[in-house]
Motif scaffolding. Structure first.
Motif, short mmCIF file in Angstrom:
data_model
loop_
_atom_site.label_atom_id
_atom_site.label_comp_id
_atom_site.label_asym_id
_atom_site.label_seq_id
_atom_site.Cartn_x
_atom_site.Cartn_y
_atom_site.Cartn_z
N ILE A 63 11.10 -1.13 -5.73
CA ILE A 63 10.30 -0.14 -4.00
C ILE A 63 9.87 0.81 -4.16
O ILE A 63 10.07 1.62 -4.03
N PRO A 64 8.41 0.50 -4.39
CA PRO A 64 7.45 2.35 -5.01
C PRO A 64 7.24 2.40 -3.11
O PRO A 64 6.14 1.81 -2.17
N VAL A 65 7.32 3.13 -2.92
CA VAL A 65 7.13 4.32 -1.46
C VAL A 65 5.84 5.18 -1.72
O VAL A 65 5.97 6.85 -2.11
N LEU A 66 4.81 5.03 -0.81
CA LEU A 66 3.99 6.01 -1.11
C LEU A 66 4.19 7.09 0.45
O LEU A 66 5.06 6.71 1.02
N ALA A 67 2.98 8.41 0.27
CA ALA A 67 3.45 9.23 0.88
C ALA A 67 3.63 9.39 2.40
O ALA A 67 4.86 10.32 2.67
N ASP A 68 2.92 8.17 2.75
CA ASP A 68 2.54 7.62 4.30
C ASP A 68 4.09 6.79 4.56
O ASP A 68 3.90 6.04 5.55
N GLY A 69 5.02 5.90 3.60
CA GLY A 69 5.54 5.44 4.23
C GLY A 69 5.30 4.14 3.54
O GLY A 69 6.48 3.28 3.72
N PHE A 138 14.96 -0.85 -7.97
CA PHE A 138 14.97 1.06 -8.13
C PHE A 138 13.88 1.48 -6.98
O PHE A 138 13.10 0.52 -6.48
N ILE A 139 14.22 2.27 -6.24
CA ILE A 139 13.63 2.96 -5.76
C ILE A 139 11.98 3.89 -6.31
O ILE A 139 12.61 5.30 -6.99
N ALA A 140 11.03 3.57 -6.05
CA ALA A 140 10.18 4.89 -6.80
C ALA A 140 9.40 6.11 -5.73
O ALA A 140 8.68 5.07 -4.82
N ASP A 141 10.05 7.60 -5.91
CA ASP A 141 9.31 8.00 -4.50
C ASP A 141 8.02 9.06 -6.14
O ASP A 141 8.08 9.25 -6.89
N ASP A 142 7.22 9.41 -4.91
CA ASP A 142 6.38 10.71 -4.93
C ASP A 142 5.85 9.99 -6.29
O ASP A 142 5.43 10.52 -7.40
N LEU A 143 4.48 8.67 -5.17
CA LEU A 143 3.56 8.14 -6.50
C LEU A 143 2.48 8.82 -6.57
O LEU A 143 2.02 9.75 -6.17
N THR A 144 1.80 8.56 -8.18
CA THR A 144 0.51 8.52 -8.46
C THR A 144 -0.18 7.59 -9.47
O THR A 144 0.31 7.29 -9.45
N HIS A 145 -1.41 7.67 -9.02
CA HIS A 145 -2.31 6.55 -9.10
C HIS A 145 -2.66 6.50 -10.83
O HIS A 145 -3.79 7.83 -10.52
N VAL A 146 -2.37 6.36 -11.75
CA VAL A 146 -3.03 6.54 -12.75
C VAL A 146 -4.40 5.25 -13.33
O VAL A 146 -4.65 5.52 -14.53
#
Lengths: 194, 194
Positions: A63-69, A138-146
């Motif tokens: 579950i990838p969560v962006l900074a804006d939710g 898993f929850i994935a937070d603090d994402l960066t696009h690479v």
């Protein structure tokens, strides 16, 4: 470390009246993807029957969560049902791979994101009647696009959706992938729904 | 009428870049339970690959709600994972059987309850990557206990649980059956959670 599909509620003495035991068995199909077994099993009343099932290496869902939710989700064509499904990123464990390593690999390959923070949310079993598959969530937070790098033969669209939009898709019957629905509930229990 | 596993979001023109088409295929295992297919498919980039999957007749899940709001649930030994699972009643469609008739039959056979009022809640797909299975979900209200009659070779315990207890089991990792978790969320969306 593979996914242990049986972390809890293994058969204890109070379940003995339900337990089935293997008499003999064989692999009946060994394909590129599917490992199919057929066992003769002894039932609680001492009669025997046949159980057929898939042996699966285990999988993860992220579950990838962006900074804006908002959530990073995928639209993927699934051949058995011949349509596109809305899903959280997911994938199978490679041999010898840990669930967390699989989650990190699949998230990057499929969506192009890496995450700074990983939280294990729980475990589900998608098909208890005919597969050994267990899915670690898993929850994935603090994402960066690479930038993503799909496997050969893998085609999928990546998009972002709010929790409200995901629940609306569920209510409209447009989100039917059970692992994604189950993960959405588990996430809402932990962090609150829309 | 069987479960139509593809009621929504069939491939439309916007999904053409994701679609896979069948080149040829065969049944590779025809068992007592499992019908396994292996197809050669053409991918969006015109290469080919192998897709293996189970052809499934469709299934139903029933959420039986007692007058006091408790749910009727089952504890069933699932051989592939060799443990007992907490699940809502569920079962496969017989040939020619409608999903509602299957739901009524399975509820009575497995739990001994019949219901006055049936509400279709939605559809889920437990294993989009390797099975055609679709599960129609029903709510069963106004229950009367008339006595169960299990199939030969079927052993399971029936119990009653509050919504609060079911969510607590989910939070504790003791409720991991994905169809049951997904159904619990869909029910909570419709009637409110604990």
């Amino acid at each position: 470390m593979a996914v242990d599909p049986r972390p809890l509620r293994v058969v204890d003495s109070s379940d003995e009246h339900l337990e089935e035991t293997r008499v003999e068995g064989a692999r009946v199909y060994d394909g590129a993807l599917l490992d199919v077994r057929r066992d003769v099993v002894r039932l609680p009343d001492d009669t025997t029957t046949i159980r057929e099932y898939i042996v699966h290496p285990g999988a993860v869902l992220v579950i990838p969560v962006l900074a804006d939710g908002r959530f990073v989700v995928e639209r993927q064509f699934r051949y058995p049902l011949h349509r596109v499904f809305l899903e959280f990123p997911a994938g199978k464990l490679d041999a010898g791979e840990s669930p967390l390593a699989t989650a990190q690999r699949e998230l990057k390959e499929e969506t192009g994101y890496i995450a700074e923070r990983w939280t294990r949310l729980g475990l589900i079993h998608p098909t208890v009647s005919y597969s050994t598959e267990a899915i670690e969530i898993f929850i994935a937070d603090d994402l960066t696009h690479v930038g993503r790098k799909l496997d050969d033969g893998e085609f999928l669209d990546v998009t972002e959706m709010t929790g409200t939009a995901l629940f609306a898709a569920l209510d409209a019957g447009e989100l039917t992938d059970a692992k994604t629905v189950a993960a959405l509930l588990m996430y809402s229990r932990k962090r609150g729904g829309p």
